[in-house]
Design a protein around this motif. Structure first.
Motif, PDB file in Angstrom:
ATOM      1  N   UNK A   1       0.840  -1.208   0.000  1.00  0.00           N
ATOM      2  CA  UNK A   1       0.000   0.000   0.000  1.00  0.00           C
ATOM      3  C   UNK A   1       0.867   1.247   0.000  1.00  0.00           C
ATOM      4  N   UNK A   2       1.910   1.249   0.818  1.00  0.00           N
ATOM      5  CA  UNK A   2       2.763   2.445   0.892  1.00  0.00           C
ATOM      6  C   UNK A   2       3.559   2.633  -0.393  1.00  0.00           C
ATOM      7  N   UNK A   3       3.933   1.523  -1.051  1.00  0.00           N
ATOM      8  CA  UNK A   3       4.608   1.642  -2.346  1.00  0.00           C
ATOM      9  C   UNK A   3       3.676   2.270  -3.376  1.00  0.00           C
ATOM     10  N   UNK A   4       2.413   1.846  -3.355  1.00  0.00           N
ATOM     11  CA  UNK A   4       1.442   2.409  -4.296  1.00  0.00           C
ATOM     12  C   UNK A   4       1.177   3.882  -4.004  1.00  0.00           C
ATOM     13  N   UNK A   5       1.020   4.209  -2.734  1.00  0.00           N
ATOM     14  CA  UNK A   5       0.794   5.614  -2.375  1.00  0.00           C
ATOM     15  C   UNK A   5       2.031   6.460  -2.676  1.00  0.00           C
ATOM     16  N   UNK A   6       3.206   5.869  -2.536  1.00  0.00           N
ATOM     17  CA  UNK A   6       4.431   6.591  -2.889  1.00  0.00           C
ATOM     18  C   UNK A   6       4.488   6.887  -4.377  1.00  0.00           C
ATOM     19  N   UNK A   7       4.057   5.914  -5.197  1.00  0.00           N
ATOM     20  CA  UNK A   7       4.022   6.142  -6.640  1.00  0.00           C
ATOM     21  C   UNK A   7       3.016   7.231  -6.994  1.00  0.00           C
ATOM     22  N   UNK A   8       1.885   7.234  -6.301  1.00  0.00           N
ATOM     23  CA  UNK A   8       0.885   8.279  -6.522  1.00  0.00           C
ATOM     24  C   UNK A   8       1.437   9.654  -6.160  1.00  0.00           C
ATOM     25  N   UNK A   9       2.118   9.724  -5.033  1.00  0.00           N
ATOM     26  CA  UNK A   9       2.717  10.998  -4.614  1.00  0.00           C
ATOM     27  C   UNK A   9       3.717  11.500  -5.641  1.00  0.00           C
ATOM     28  N   UNK A  10       4.586  10.608  -6.097  1.00  0.00           N
ATOM     29  CA  UNK A  10       5.609  11.018  -7.065  1.00  0.00           C
ATOM     30  C   UNK A  10       4.979  11.478  -8.376  1.00  0.00           C
ATOM     31  N   UNK A  11       3.948  10.771  -8.818  1.00  0.00           N
ATOM     32  CA  UNK A  11       3.277  11.169 -10.059  1.00  0.00           C
ATOM     33  C   UNK A  11       2.596  12.523  -9.896  1.00  0.00           C
TER      34      UNK A  11
END
Length: 255
Positions: free
Chosen positions: A217-227
């Protein structure tokens, strides 16, 4: 293969999903079982961990379980005040397994062992009625209590109280993991942490199951943040090249 059967020999990976979409993607990837994650669920609701209500958890489990064809194991945290009643509700929602932990967020402390044993016993009795696999968690290591002897004593006591699987999140060193596996004489789940041995190495140590907690979940949210930062600051969309293709979406979500 049933969820209980997966624990009979060898090792298997059980990743943690935080919503229906992530659960479906993990099933499509080929995992034999999926778990929920309390921190990931909380994030999906805009909350912090340990702030999700029982009604929210049961609703989440019902939605995820109905979307899967593989078994779903539930991160039940403390199973709230009504331990047996919570197990009953989660079983009714479609869970194949459930975990109970011995940390009390209200008191901000790990339960005395006798309290933990009583609560595990209540959960075990209810889980047995429904055929659920019960995982008992000793939370010592997550809260700065590094006495491995105490952790092992708790796990053995929880096993004797009826738990099917034992779990001490925070175990990292191979020698500590092997010591726990040897001592408890029951299936052991290990949380994949930075520094934890690889899955093949864990298999050699006798570990039965590996989960990942909220890390996906945190990896996915991190990708969202970066995008989002890229879009906001540069106005570009290179992040699209790292996302799913239409065919991948269809493969994961089409029934």
């Amino acid at each position: 293969m049933g969820f209980r059967d997966l624990h009979s020999a060898g090792i298997f990976l059980m990743p943690n999903a935080w919503d229906v979409g992530s659960a479906r993607m993990l099933e499509a990837a080929g995992f034999p079982a999926v778990a929920t994650t309390s921190s990931g669920l909380a994030a999906s609701l805009g909350k912090l961990d340990q702030q999700v209500t029982r009604d929210e958890l049961v609703t989440h489990v019902a939605a995820v379980a109905s979307a899967l064809t593989v078994p779903l194991s539930v991160d039940g945290e403390r199973l709230f005040d009504d331990v047996a009643g919570t197990v009953d509700l989660l079983a009714g929602a479609g869970a194949a397994g459930v975990s109970i932990e011995d940390y009390d967020p209200v008191l901000d402390q790990v339960d005395p062992i006798e309290v933990g044993v009583e609560r595990v016993g209540q959960a075990a009795e209810a889980a047995k009625r429904h055929g659920l696999v019960l995982t008992a968690r000793a939370e010592n290591l997550l809260y700065g209590q590094t006495d491995l002897d105490d952790t092992i004593a708790r796990l053995i006591a929880y096993r004797d109280a009826g738990a099917d699987v034992l779990f001490a999140p925070g175990l990292v060193a191979a020698e500590d993991i092997e010591r726990v596996v040897t001592a408890v004489e029951a299936p052991v789940n290990v949380l994949a942490f930075p520094g934890t041995p690889s899955v093949p190495e864990l298999a050699k140590l006798g570990v039965r199951r590996v989960s990942v907690g909220g890390s996906l979940a945190w990896a996915a949210y991190g990708a969202l943040r970066d995008a989002a930062i890229e879009l906001l600051e540069s106005g570009t969309t290179t992040y699209r090249s790292r996302g799913l293709s239409s065919s991948e979406v269809e493969a994961a979500f089409q029934r």
